[in-house]
Design a protein around this motif. Sequence first.
Motif, PDB file in Angstrom:
ATOM      1  N   ILE A  26       1.145  -1.254   0.285  1.00 64.99           N
ATOM      2  CA  ILE A  26       0.007   0.150   0.480  1.00 64.99           C
ATOM      3  C   ILE A  26       1.061   1.254  -0.039  1.00 64.99           C
ATOM      4  N   LEU A  30       0.917   4.388  -3.086  1.00 65.65           N
ATOM      5  CA  LEU A  30       0.551   5.256  -2.904  1.00 65.65           C
ATOM      6  C   LEU A  30       2.060   6.452  -2.752  1.00 65.65           C
ATOM      7  N   GLU A  33       2.092   7.684  -6.186  1.00 63.07           N
ATOM      8  CA  GLU A  33       1.200   8.445  -6.897  1.00 63.07           C
ATOM      9  C   GLU A  33       1.700  10.103  -6.169  1.00 63.07           C
ATOM     10  N   TYR A  35       1.827  10.953  -2.590  1.00 64.62           N
ATOM     11  CA  TYR A  35       0.982  10.766  -1.080  1.00 64.62           C
ATOM     12  C   TYR A  35       2.122  10.903  -0.237  1.00 64.62           C
ATOM     13  N   VAL A  37       2.555   8.991   3.195  1.00 67.88           N
ATOM     14  CA  VAL A  37       2.562   8.038   4.064  1.00 67.88           C
ATOM     15  C   VAL A  37       2.939   7.574   5.338  1.00 67.88           C
ATOM     16  N   ASP A  98      -0.626  12.787   3.994  1.00 72.11           N
ATOM     17  CA  ASP A  98      -1.426  12.453   3.315  1.00 72.11           C
ATOM     18  C   ASP A  98      -2.849  11.012   4.150  1.00 72.11           C
ATOM     19  N   ASN A 153      -4.619  -3.009  -5.496  1.00 69.33           N
ATOM     20  CA  ASN A 153      -5.966  -1.362  -6.734  1.00 69.33           C
ATOM     21  C   ASN A 153      -6.629  -2.219  -5.909  1.00 69.33           C
ATOM     22  N   LEU A 156      -6.593  -0.429  -2.719  1.00 66.46           N
ATOM     23  CA  LEU A 156      -6.953   0.668  -2.171  1.00 66.46           C
ATOM     24  C   LEU A 156      -8.000   1.755  -2.629  1.00 66.46           C
ATOM     25  N   ARG A 160      -9.000   4.768  -0.656  1.00 67.50           N
ATOM     26  CA  ARG A 160      -9.208   5.686  -1.140  1.00 67.50           C
ATOM     27  C   ARG A 160      -9.855   6.645  -0.455  1.00 67.50           C
ATOM     28  N   ILE A 163      -8.708   9.381   1.823  1.00 63.59           N
ATOM     29  CA  ILE A 163      -7.813  10.161   1.882  1.00 63.59           C
ATOM     30  C   ILE A 163      -8.025  10.930   0.701  1.00 63.59           C
TER      31      ILE A 163
END
Length: 163
Positions: A26, A30, A33, A35, A37, A98, A153, A156, A160, A163
């Motif tokens: 995870i 993220l 992308e 983020y 974390v 985030d 995915n 996630l 999501r 977030i």
Amino acid sequence: METTKPNVIAISGVKNSGKTTLIAKIVAALASEGYKVGVIKHDGHEFAADHPGTDSHKIKMAGADAVMVYSATKLMLVRNLDETVAFEDLLKYYADMDLVIVEGMKHSSLPKIEVVSNHAKAICTANVIAIAAPASVATNAANTPIIDRNDVNAVLKYIRKFI
């Protein structure tokens, strides 16, 4: 300026159910992308944050109540506490994140994804938003979505929402 609390979700389950493996996947997804974390690992037992032979361990064993090791880009603090630390107090260290993923805390009120292994049943009782299990495992969770824990995915998708 108002400080906002980070989004927090727990990844919970019994020992050796695959929580850390799932969290690493995870975080990698993220982070790729963009983020930020953070992860807080809850340990229900006392843990050793330093290892015998290091300078900081020698100093801690000599009786220091706190030892910090730092460099230009990171730090580690080991400190004896006079009282139990509240989980909410830890979040101040993650204010710029985030998402904060908490490993463990299966009996907390945090929203959580429970990780179930090949031979276990779901055990979390509160605020489970999904159960991540191997595709071949059936759980006893009524009205809780079951997702393949190997499908990052799909996991996630549930995260999501926070977030």
